[in-house]
Every structure is written in structure tokens, then in C-alpha cells.
Design a protein around this motif. Sequence first.
Motif, PDB file in Angstrom:
ATOM      1  N   UNK A 152      39.826  -0.428 -10.746  1.00  0.00           N
ATOM      2  CA  UNK A 152      39.927  -1.851 -11.098  1.00  0.00           C
ATOM      3  C   UNK A 152      40.562  -2.683  -9.988  1.00  0.00           C
ATOM      4  N   UNK A 153      41.705  -2.275  -9.483  1.00  0.00           N
ATOM      5  CA  UNK A 153      42.371  -3.055  -8.438  1.00  0.00           C
ATOM      6  C   UNK A 153      41.577  -3.012  -7.142  1.00  0.00           C
ATOM      7  N   UNK A 154      40.923  -1.884  -6.873  1.00  0.00           N
ATOM      8  CA  UNK A 154      40.179  -1.724  -5.621  1.00  0.00           C
ATOM      9  C   UNK A 154      38.917  -2.573  -5.577  1.00  0.00           C
ATOM     10  N   UNK A 155      38.374  -2.934  -6.740  1.00  0.00           N
ATOM     11  CA  UNK A 155      37.077  -3.617  -6.756  1.00  0.00           C
ATOM     12  C   UNK A 155      37.175  -5.122  -6.626  1.00  0.00           C
ATOM     13  N   UNK A 156      38.369  -5.656  -6.498  1.00  0.00           N
ATOM     14  CA  UNK A 156      38.590  -7.072  -6.148  1.00  0.00           C
ATOM     15  C   UNK A 156      37.814  -8.040  -7.042  1.00  0.00           C
ATOM     16  N   UNK A 157      37.743  -7.737  -8.316  1.00  0.00           N
ATOM     17  CA  UNK A 157      37.091  -8.648  -9.251  1.00  0.00           C
ATOM     18  C   UNK A 157      35.596  -8.474  -9.386  1.00  0.00           C
ATOM     19  N   UNK A 158      34.979  -7.688  -8.518  1.00  0.00           N
ATOM     20  CA  UNK A 158      33.529  -7.445  -8.626  1.00  0.00           C
ATOM     21  C   UNK A 158      33.246  -6.540  -9.831  1.00  0.00           C
ATOM     22  N   UNK A 159      32.205  -6.822 -10.609  1.00  0.00           N
ATOM     23  CA  UNK A 159      31.766  -5.825 -11.594  1.00  0.00           C
ATOM     24  C   UNK A 159      31.230  -4.600 -10.852  1.00  0.00           C
ATOM     25  N   UNK A 160      31.655  -3.422 -11.271  1.00  0.00           N
ATOM     26  CA  UNK A 160      31.242  -2.177 -10.610  1.00  0.00           C
ATOM     27  C   UNK A 160      30.581  -1.272 -11.632  1.00  0.00           C
ATOM     28  N   UNK A 161      29.426  -0.740 -11.248  1.00  0.00           N
ATOM     29  CA  UNK A 161      28.753   0.257 -12.088  1.00  0.00           C
ATOM     30  C   UNK A 161      28.125   1.274 -11.154  1.00  0.00           C
ATOM     31  N   UNK A 162      28.821   2.383 -10.938  1.00  0.00           N
ATOM     32  CA  UNK A 162      28.387   3.399  -9.980  1.00  0.00           C
ATOM     33  C   UNK A 162      28.032   4.686 -10.723  1.00  0.00           C
ATOM     34  N   UNK A 163      26.851   5.225 -10.401  1.00  0.00           N
ATOM     35  CA  UNK A 163      26.324   6.367 -11.128  1.00  0.00           C
ATOM     36  C   UNK A 163      26.779   7.690 -10.528  1.00  0.00           C
ATOM     37  N   UNK A 164      26.933   8.686 -11.416  1.00  0.00           N
ATOM     38  CA  UNK A 164      27.059  10.054 -10.946  1.00  0.00           C
ATOM     39  C   UNK A 164      25.727  10.453 -10.328  1.00  0.00           C
ATOM     40  N   UNK A 165      25.733  11.429  -9.443  1.00  0.00           N
ATOM     41  CA  UNK A 165      24.533  11.758  -8.681  1.00  0.00           C
ATOM     42  C   UNK A 165      23.357  12.173  -9.550  1.00  0.00           C
ATOM     43  N   UNK A 166      23.581  12.649 -10.776  1.00  0.00           N
ATOM     44  CA  UNK A 166      22.464  13.067 -11.624  1.00  0.00           C
ATOM     45  C   UNK A 166      21.829  11.920 -12.397  1.00  0.00           C
ATOM     46  N   UNK A 167      22.459  10.734 -12.353  1.00  0.00           N
ATOM     47  CA  UNK A 167      21.902   9.583 -13.046  1.00  0.00           C
ATOM     48  C   UNK A 167      22.101   9.584 -14.545  1.00  0.00           C
ATOM     49  N   UNK A 168      22.874  10.522 -15.070  1.00  0.00           N
ATOM     50  CA  UNK A 168      23.079  10.607 -16.515  1.00  0.00           C
ATOM     51  C   UNK A 168      24.507  10.259 -16.935  1.00  0.00           C
ATOM     52  N   UNK A 169      25.256   9.736 -16.008  1.00  0.00           N
ATOM     53  CA  UNK A 169      26.620   9.327 -16.287  1.00  0.00           C
ATOM     54  C   UNK A 169      27.011   8.323 -15.214  1.00  0.00           C
ATOM     55  N   UNK A 170      27.788   7.319 -15.594  1.00  0.00           N
ATOM     56  CA  UNK A 170      28.200   6.305 -14.618  1.00  0.00           C
ATOM     57  C   UNK A 170      29.589   5.797 -14.985  1.00  0.00           C
ATOM     58  N   UNK A 171      30.257   5.218 -13.987  1.00  0.00           N
ATOM     59  CA  UNK A 171      31.574   4.623 -14.184  1.00  0.00           C
ATOM     60  C   UNK A 171      31.467   3.115 -14.064  1.00  0.00           C
ATOM     61  N   UNK A 172      31.921   2.424 -15.090  1.00  0.00           N
ATOM     62  CA  UNK A 172      32.019   0.961 -15.071  1.00  0.00           C
ATOM     63  C   UNK A 172      33.483   0.571 -14.971  1.00  0.00           C
ATOM     64  N   UNK A 173      33.781  -0.458 -14.160  1.00  0.00           N
ATOM     65  CA  UNK A 173      35.157  -0.955 -14.161  1.00  0.00           C
ATOM     66  C   UNK A 173      35.341  -1.929 -15.324  1.00  0.00           C
ATOM     67  N   UNK A 174      36.547  -2.443 -15.471  1.00  0.00           N
ATOM     68  CA  UNK A 174      36.841  -3.305 -16.620  1.00  0.00           C
ATOM     69  C   UNK A 174      35.987  -4.570 -16.640  1.00  0.00           C
ATOM     70  N   UNK A 175      35.789  -5.290 -15.501  1.00  0.00           N
ATOM     71  CA  UNK A 175      34.905  -6.458 -15.545  1.00  0.00           C
ATOM     72  C   UNK A 175      33.482  -6.120 -15.983  1.00  0.00           C
ATOM     73  N   UNK A 176      32.961  -4.983 -15.568  1.00  0.00           N
ATOM     74  CA  UNK A 176      31.599  -4.601 -15.961  1.00  0.00           C
ATOM     75  C   UNK A 176      31.526  -4.313 -17.455  1.00  0.00           C
TER      76      UNK A 176
END
Length: 555
Positions: A152-176
Motif C-alpha cells: 500500500x505505501x509503496x504504490x503511491x496511491x496507484x490502484x495495483x492489481x498484479x497477478x501470480x504467474x499462473x494467472x489464477x491468483x492476484x494481489x490487489x492493494x487497498x485502492x484497487x
Amino acid sequence: MSEIRLLSAVVLFASLSIANAQPAASLVLFNGKIWTVNAAQPRAEAVACLGSRIVAVGSNAEIRKWVSPGTETIDLGGNLVLPGFNDAHVHFFDGGKNLAGVQLRDAKSEDEFRRRIAAFAAKQPAGRWITGGDWDHENWTPARLPTRQLIDAASAGHPVFVERLDGHMALANTPALKVAGITRDTPDPPGGTIVRDQAGDPTGVLKDAAMERVYRAIPQPSPDQIADAVRAAMRYAAENGVTSVQDMSAAPDILRVYQTLLASGGLTVRISGHQPLATWERLSAVGLHADFGGEKLHIGGLKGFADGSLGSTTALLFQPYLDAPNTSGLANSEMIPESKMRDHILSADRAGLQVAVHAIGDKANHLVLGMYEEAERQDGPRDRRFRIEHAQHLLPGDIPRFGKLHVIASMQPYHCIDDGRWAEKRIGPERAKTTYAFRSLLDTGAVLAFGSDWPVAPMAPLLGIYAAATRRTLDGKHPDGWVPEQKITVAEAIRAYTMGSAYASFDEKIKGSIEPGKLADMVVVSDDILSIPAVQIEKTQVETTVFDGKVVYHR
């Protein structure tokens, strides 16, 4: 439609016979080791091309008569030439888009994961979504899932949605999560999981169907953005000797861009596009059957999902996971209820469309094989070319069913040396014996079609051939191969990346081997991978890629 695409070759050779004259080739490759994947003429020294077609294969002396002052010639210097690689399973636009996204695949720790996101976020315009990623928490110690608090602090307010390499799991930050409307009160959707902490709040990790809410919140790319991503993907393909791809997620907006590039002469890779299985009526309503289109772009294939992935503990298994005994995986929402998948397969098959279904766990594979068997029982035999994408974890009794039912095993060998680092902690050594069962599938009569699943894994067929022939895991802990009895030969792996993949898209009559009349798609590699020790293939490089009779890449 393959018969129609053969017409140009028939006309070409008929005209040469009528003229009774020796034409000049447009391109000649000579002084090489040509492995043709053609049983009638396995090896040669030289090949002549006229326009987009191969017109002659033979010795240097035999091919020299095709050379005129206007012929482009390439002295191979003894290098090995293979048919252009055909990657049977990619997500082409996603891969091209990820080339411009944050790169997390080789992040070795949570701290490096966070730092890379921070560095990427600092360069982005305010408010732009940060996507891509391809992270793998199995690279970390301890191998725990990331959380939104980590970034959250590292993403500087940007919505973040980054996928695990298999495409079946992803991490969203709080803004996302906020934009997507996911809170502690949001229920898990069918076929998906919102991972929660002990207090019941979302950690930011979403699995399978739970990811859809965030996808819907991300702004759609423009046609120009799609075209830029596709061009990046085509460059990457050429660098790796890939001249054909089978795009498992060719949505309508992406197909429009493919058509635009085709019309302008900008396609430098042949594309077979697959649509979602649930939309089969959209293709059937306009009269399309499997393999509709031309030599550079065709459609008619459908892709469904039976389950998730082993890395996300969502692959559907008969027995629980050893390291997560409270679950045996998740059926995809397309399988809830199972009759929904069955009805889609039967309906699409009756409409003359080709069906491919993602199945990773042993239960998912078993169920899909049963549905394919029912389709043949109800509608009778025909050239369907049913496919199972991945076919990773199989019951021993299900392996012979692939050959018996003529189901293509569309597999990605790089996954074997990647997952093999940690798979046994999930399923144990006994179930691992029939994981990525290349040898057993071939020996019982199945057709293997090899691909990469890019961007889940590199679109690098040479690495895939290395993986299939050695099964040496990426961590170096299996020097003789993980489950070594499932190794196949280098020649068999090459065939799976050429003729096997061509067969999987109804293209074996026009590509997949180097022989007169076929398309002039070839790759020159730096080492004779058929004679060097298989462990050395990892260092082999693509020297030149020929597509449609023209050089599109030279190292």
C-alpha cells in the motif's frame, strides 16, 4: 478450411509444371543441418522458398539450381534449421501488455517485490493502474502469500492489481479493492476465493472468479494500446523462433486489431484465436466452424476452464492438498454445476466448433475426459480434435484415454521444471508420478502439442524442449530430472512444438514440417540440439527466424 489454404500451393506447383521451367527462388538457405520433421525426408542441407512457400528441400547441389542473381541466400554455416515453432497455448495480448508492466517474476523476496512496485509506481502518471507482475511467492522464504499492507505505501496511491504467474491468483492493494467494491462483507463468488485475515478482512489476494470484480474496474485498453502490445509480442515471438501462436484469449477487441494488422501486412506471426467456450453461440450464429480463416489468422476454437492452478491450490483434485488439507481445489465457475460445462461442450461440438478446456487437477481432467467421451458417444465419430489445456496431474487410468478418445494433450513443458521445485509438498511423490506425464501420454497414443502459456512462462520453445528432455528443475535440485521416467527425446519434443501444435489447430497440411508445398516458416538455432547433450540446450539461441519466406529476426 485447411483445404482452401492449400490452394495456393497447388496452383503454384501446377503453374511450374505447365511452364516446364525452373523458376528462381526468392530465398535459399544452404550449407546447413535441416531437420525437417518429415519422415519421408528427415534431413537435408538446403531449402528453397518461392514467396511464402517452400518449393524444394535437398542437398546443396540440388538446391543451387534455384538460385539466380535476385535470390536472397543465407549460408547457414552448418547451423541447425527446424520448422518454425508453433506455440500451442499463449495469451498473446496479455504477454505483450506485460512487457510494459511491472516485472515481478524473479523477485526473490517480499522486500524485493515491494521495492519493484515502488520503483515502477514512481514513474507512472497519477491514477494509472499498475498491472502485470507474474510474481511467484514460492521463490520467497518463507513462501507466504503477499498482502495489500505490504504494497500500500509503496504504490503511491496507484490502484495495483498484479497477478501470480499462473494467472489464477492476484494481489490487489487497498485502492484497487476500494474501486472494485470488495470489503469484508463481500461474499466469495462461485469458483473463487477472497483470502481473508484472522479478523475477516480481505488480505488483497483474490483467487480465480474473485478476480473478476477487479478486472471489471480496470479501464479497457484502446485499439492503439492493444496494437502496441501485439507488436511487442510479435517481436518477442520472432526473437524466440515462434512463427505461429494459438491465442487462448483472443477477445473480439483483440481480434479486430489482428485483422487490422493482417490487412496492413503487419502480422509477423500466424494466429489461431480461441474464444470463451461460454460464447459458442456467438460463433455458431454466423455459421463459423472450427478452423475458419486463412494462413495468417483463423478462428473457430473455444476455450473453457474446469479449475484453477496447483500454485494457487485451486487445481481440482480427488484428494486434499497435503499442505492445505482443508481443500481439494476449486471447480471453475464454468463447472458450477458440472452440467453447465457438459452442455457447453456438447452444444459447441454439435455446432462444429473445436473445444479446448483448461484442466490441471486429476479430478478436473477426469471430468472433462468424460464429457468429451459423452460428446463422441452422442454425436458419433468425426475429426473433432478435442483438447485439454495443461493436462498436468492425471490419474494413471486416465492417461490411455487421451489416445483412445483422440484428445490432444496441449501441454507446457517449462511448467514442469518450474512447478517441480515445490509440487510434491502439495500432492506428494505418488501423485507426482503422473504429473506432466509426457512419456506415458506419447506411449499410449496421445498427440502432444507443446506451448508456453506465455506470459505465465517464457515463450521460449528451446527452453521448453530442454525442459521436456531433461526435467531438471529450476532450483537445480533434480539434476537427473524430476520424475525422470516421464522424459521424452529432443526429437519428440521438437515434433510436439511443430507438427503436434500444427495438428492441434488443423494446420498439419500447411505447416509443422519443412517440405515442398508447406509455408516457409523456419528457425535457425546456434547448436545442433539433436546431437549435443540435452542439458546444453538451455544455452542454445535462436540465430534467425524466417516467416512467410522472409527473415523477420536475425541475432
